[in-house]
Design an enzyme around this catalytic site. Structure first.
Site, PDB file in Angstrom:
ATOM      1  N   CYS A  61      -3.009  -6.483  -6.304  1.00  0.00           N
ATOM      2  CA  CYS A  61      -1.482  -6.854  -6.307  1.00  0.00           C
ATOM      3  C   CYS A  61      -1.496  -8.304  -6.371  1.00  0.00           C
ATOM      4  CB  CYS A  61      -0.612  -6.210  -5.480  1.00  0.00           C
ATOM      5  SG  CYS A  61       1.294  -6.395  -5.933  1.00  0.00           S
ATOM      6  N   HIS A 163      -1.275  -0.873  -5.939  1.00  0.00           N
ATOM      7  CA  HIS A 163      -1.682  -0.714  -4.543  1.00  0.00           C
ATOM      8  C   HIS A 163      -2.365   0.576  -4.240  1.00  0.00           C
ATOM      9  CE1 HIS A 163       0.228  -4.165  -2.472  1.00  0.00           C
ATOM     10  NE2 HIS A 163       1.138  -3.874  -3.732  1.00  0.00           N
ATOM     11  N   GLU A 165      -4.390   1.265  -2.077  1.00  0.00           N
ATOM     12  CA  GLU A 165      -4.496   1.806  -0.619  1.00  0.00           C
ATOM     13  C   GLU A 165      -3.367   2.759  -0.127  1.00  0.00           C
ATOM     14  OE1 GLU A 165      -1.735  -2.004  -0.501  1.00  0.00           O
ATOM     15  OE2 GLU A 165      -3.451  -1.155  -1.675  1.00  0.00           O
TER      16      GLU A 165
END
Length: 188
Positions: A61, A163, A165
């Site tokens: 990002c 993202h 994660e």
């Protein structure tokens, strides 16, 4: 930075607040938030140094935006101004939203993900505009927004606008980004 840099095997340029538009020659936008000029300067130096040293790097990002600006690209200060709202890249509550992206079949990214059509967790309002020299866009959202960039050369370097994660625990394709980074770090 020298002592720290010598002690790491890989770098993750993480998400976070907006980059200061003046960093790339842009103008501030009313939607800018959590701008930190010191963080911008530190991460721009870190990105340049990591690439120069072929240090395994995953940019996420804001990290992708930093990487692009570090090498001469610029950003869209507020995505809806340039791309409209056909694809939600962030919810009205400023939370992540899922949407599909298309990844170039001949990219390092598609080889790592194992797919050219992942669904990603998006949470941003700045994005790549002019691509930095030496980089290529390897993934796009349906509205044309650049979702990932790569650079030919030595070492592991991937940059994604989303993202991973947030969904890696449930999505093996997203987990493969982190596993590939760890494998690249171990092989240094």
């Amino acid at each position: 930075l020298d002592g720290w840099f010598a002690a790491v095997d890989a770098v993750v340029l993480t998400g976070g607040g907006d980059m200061e538009p003046a960093t790339w020659g842009g103008t501030p936008h009313a939607e800018n938030y959590k701008v930190d000029r010191d963080r911008d300067a530190d991460e721009l130096r870190l990105a340049r140094r990591a690439v120069a040293a072929a240090l395994p790097t995953l940019a996420i990002c804001r990290g992708m935006q930093v990487l692009n600006v570090a090498f001469g690209g610029d950003l869209v200060a507020h995505v809806p101004d340039a791309f409209g709202d056909a694809v939600a890249h962030r919810s009205a509550q400023k939370e992540p939203v899922p949407h599909p992206v298309t990844v170039a079949a001949d990219s390092r990214l598609s080889a790592v993900l194992g797919t050219t059509t992942p669904t990603v967790a998006s949470w941003h309002h700045q994005a790549v505009a002019k691509l930095a020299p030496g980089f290529r866009a390897v993934a796009h959202a349906a509205d044309g927004l650049v979702e990932a960039i790569e650079r030919d050369g030595p070492g592991f370097l991937l940059a994604v606008q989303w993202h991973p994660e947030l969904t890696a625990a449930q999505d093996p394709a997203q987990q493969r980004l982190f596993s590939a980074l760890a494998a690249a770090a171990r092989s240094r």
